[in-house]
Design an enzyme around this catalytic site. Structure first.
Site, mmCIF file in Angstrom:
data_model
loop_
_atom_site.group_PDB
_atom_site.id
_atom_site.type_symbol
_atom_site.label_atom_id
_atom_site.label_comp_id
_atom_site.label_asym_id
_atom_site.label_seq_id
_atom_site.Cartn_x
_atom_site.Cartn_y
_atom_site.Cartn_z
ATOM 1 N N ASP A 68 28.771 -2.519 -66.725
ATOM 2 C CA ASP A 68 29.011 -3.257 -67.957
ATOM 3 C C ASP A 68 28.215 -4.568 -67.862
ATOM 4 O O ASP A 68 27.767 -4.950 -66.767
ATOM 5 C CB ASP A 68 30.522 -3.530 -68.029
ATOM 6 C CG ASP A 68 30.878 -4.524 -69.103
ATOM 7 O OD1 ASP A 68 30.426 -4.355 -70.243
ATOM 8 O OD2 ASP A 68 31.618 -5.486 -68.803
ATOM 9 N N ASP A 71 28.853 -7.910 -70.228
ATOM 10 C CA ASP A 71 29.625 -9.133 -70.478
ATOM 11 C C ASP A 71 30.843 -9.225 -69.572
ATOM 12 O O ASP A 71 31.663 -8.315 -69.514
ATOM 13 C CB ASP A 71 30.085 -9.159 -71.949
ATOM 14 C CG ASP A 71 28.935 -9.446 -72.902
ATOM 15 O OD1 ASP A 71 28.255 -10.467 -72.710
ATOM 16 O OD2 ASP A 71 28.708 -8.644 -73.830
ATOM 17 N N GLU A 118 42.380 -6.590 -77.712
ATOM 18 C CA GLU A 118 41.485 -5.898 -76.774
ATOM 19 C C GLU A 118 42.082 -5.836 -75.361
ATOM 20 O O GLU A 118 42.022 -4.805 -74.700
ATOM 21 C CB GLU A 118 40.117 -6.599 -76.734
ATOM 22 C CG GLU A 118 39.127 -5.904 -75.802
ATOM 23 C CD GLU A 118 37.874 -6.734 -75.472
ATOM 24 O OE1 GLU A 118 37.648 -7.800 -76.060
ATOM 25 O OE2 GLU A 118 37.127 -6.281 -74.597
ATOM 26 N N SER A 172 26.615 -1.547 -72.511
ATOM 27 C CA SER A 172 27.276 -2.742 -73.029
ATOM 28 C C SER A 172 27.667 -2.637 -74.492
ATOM 29 O O SER A 172 26.875 -2.186 -75.327
ATOM 30 C CB SER A 172 26.343 -3.944 -72.866
ATOM 31 O OG SER A 172 26.823 -5.039 -73.602
ATOM 32 N N ALA A 173 28.860 -3.101 -74.782
ATOM 33 C CA ALA A 173 29.313 -3.210 -76.165
ATOM 34 C C ALA A 173 28.906 -4.555 -76.764
ATOM 35 O O ALA A 173 29.292 -4.901 -77.866
ATOM 36 C CB ALA A 173 30.829 -3.035 -76.229
ATOM 37 N N LYS A 198 32.915 3.521 -74.680
ATOM 38 C CA LYS A 198 31.800 3.523 -73.735
ATOM 39 C C LYS A 198 31.853 4.805 -72.916
ATOM 40 O O LYS A 198 32.315 4.823 -71.778
ATOM 41 C CB LYS A 198 31.867 2.291 -72.845
ATOM 42 C CG LYS A 198 31.642 1.022 -73.647
ATOM 43 C CD LYS A 198 31.943 -0.201 -72.847
ATOM 44 C CE LYS A 198 30.717 -0.755 -72.202
ATOM 45 N NZ LYS A 198 30.989 -2.065 -71.569
ATOM 46 N N ASP A 248 34.771 -4.692 -66.255
ATOM 47 C CA ASP A 248 35.850 -5.692 -66.279
ATOM 48 C C ASP A 248 36.941 -5.306 -67.271
ATOM 49 O O ASP A 248 37.912 -6.034 -67.436
ATOM 50 C CB ASP A 248 35.310 -7.076 -66.666
ATOM 51 C CG ASP A 248 35.069 -7.201 -68.151
ATOM 52 O OD1 ASP A 248 34.184 -6.494 -68.669
ATOM 53 O OD2 ASP A 248 35.777 -7.980 -68.807
#
Ligand code: TMP
Ligand code: MG
Length: 286
Positions: free
Chosen positions: A38, A40, A85, A153-154, A202, A227
């Protein structure tokens, strides 16, 4: 084996199992290894000097190219949706449509701002973006050993690529799948290219047609870095997984989320702003 695993930030539910996986990764050798990460709050820092570090979205949202009204609306969205989230008491099924809502609304707001492609490098330069301590060794080790690094990555692809480029570690072994901006002929942001990637999709559904994991079918040893609970499915598209080591950064709401993270990630790093443990493991297996 790996002295960094003795750090106070490290928590492992099944130490014997983890030792076994690391040993197997080493024995299978570098030619079989790939890293899936990932971006961020995994490769980038969560906190710096007692403050939150920005995500790739935050870098844009707070930059000088966004109007005051736009900034406020983007911040309101963050304050509404971020607690959802990370809420350990809601299921992924509950969260998924809400994340689609957040990303859709945020991207619509960004598109209204007439952002120029040519502004992006400067926006990143002026931001507080920071990669985790030890990033250089991490990227260098993988590059030197020809280990593919897949960044899933989102966040905003254009921004995170620029962060990596400005850090001088955007090597040829790095591949990124993320939300990329679409620009008009005169370089103004008009849309985000699909498929939309948010925290909880993802997985292989958004990788259809990329062929990425198929090309790497002999790379059956995986190190996965994330994370979020949503990062755990990032390797689902790998055709055959022999050994996988999942390392999770637990940055926020540590006490409430510890149990879930320990049950899902092999190694949990609590409030650890460094890549020390990952680098230690790589040093041992490469
Ligand atoms: P990722 O780390 O899984 O790639 O997810 C990207 C992060 O971006 C996720 O934690 C939520 C965050 N985000 C923002 O900070 N602002 C936004 O506007 C959106 C849509 C997401
Ligand atoms: Mg993340």
């Amino acid at each position: 084996m790996v002295p960094e695993l003795e750090k106070a930030t490290v928590r492992i539910r099944q130490p014997e199992r983890v030792r076994g996986i690391i040993q197997a990764l080493r024995e299978r050798g570098v030619a079989r290894l790939q890293v899936i990460s990932d971006f961020d709050m995994t490769l980038s820092r969560f906190g710096c000097n007692g403050r939150r570090c920005p995500t790739s979205h935050n870098i844009l949202d707070t930059s000088r190219v966004i109007s005051e009204d736009g900034k406020k609306k983007l911040k309101d969205l963050l304050h509404y949706y971020y607690p959802i989230e990370i809420d350990p008491n809601r299921t992924l099924e509950e969260k998924r449509p809400l994340m689609v809502e957040w990303w859709t609304k945020a991207h619509e707001l960004l598109v209204q701002q007439k952002i120029h492609k040519s502004d992006i490098a400067q926006i990143v330069r002026e931001s507080e973006a920071m990669l985790r301590d030890g990033f250089k060794e991490f990227f260098d080790q993988l590059h030197k050993n020809n280990v593919p690094l897949f960044i899933f990555s989102a966040g905003v692809g254009d921004i995170l690529e620029e962060i990596i480029r400005q850090a001088n570690v955007f090597y040829s072994n790095v591949n990124v799948v993320s939300n990329y901006m679409g620009f008009s002929d005169d370089g103004v942001l008009t849309h985000f290219k699909g498929p939309l990637i948010h925290t909880y999709n993802k997985n292989n559904t958004v990788l259809q047609g990329t062929g990425y994991f198929q090309q790497l079918s002999t790379r059956t040893s995986i190190i996965l870095l994330g994370d979020s609970m949503g990062d755990l499915t990032m390797a689902d598209g790998v055709p055959s997984v022999e050994n996988i080591l999942k390392i999770g950064f637990l940055n926020d709401k540590v006490e409430e989320r510890r149990r879930k993270y320990l049950d899902s990630y092999d190694i949990v790093l609590e409030s650890d702003e460094t890549l020390d443990v990952v680098n230690g493991i790589l040093r041992y297996i490469l």
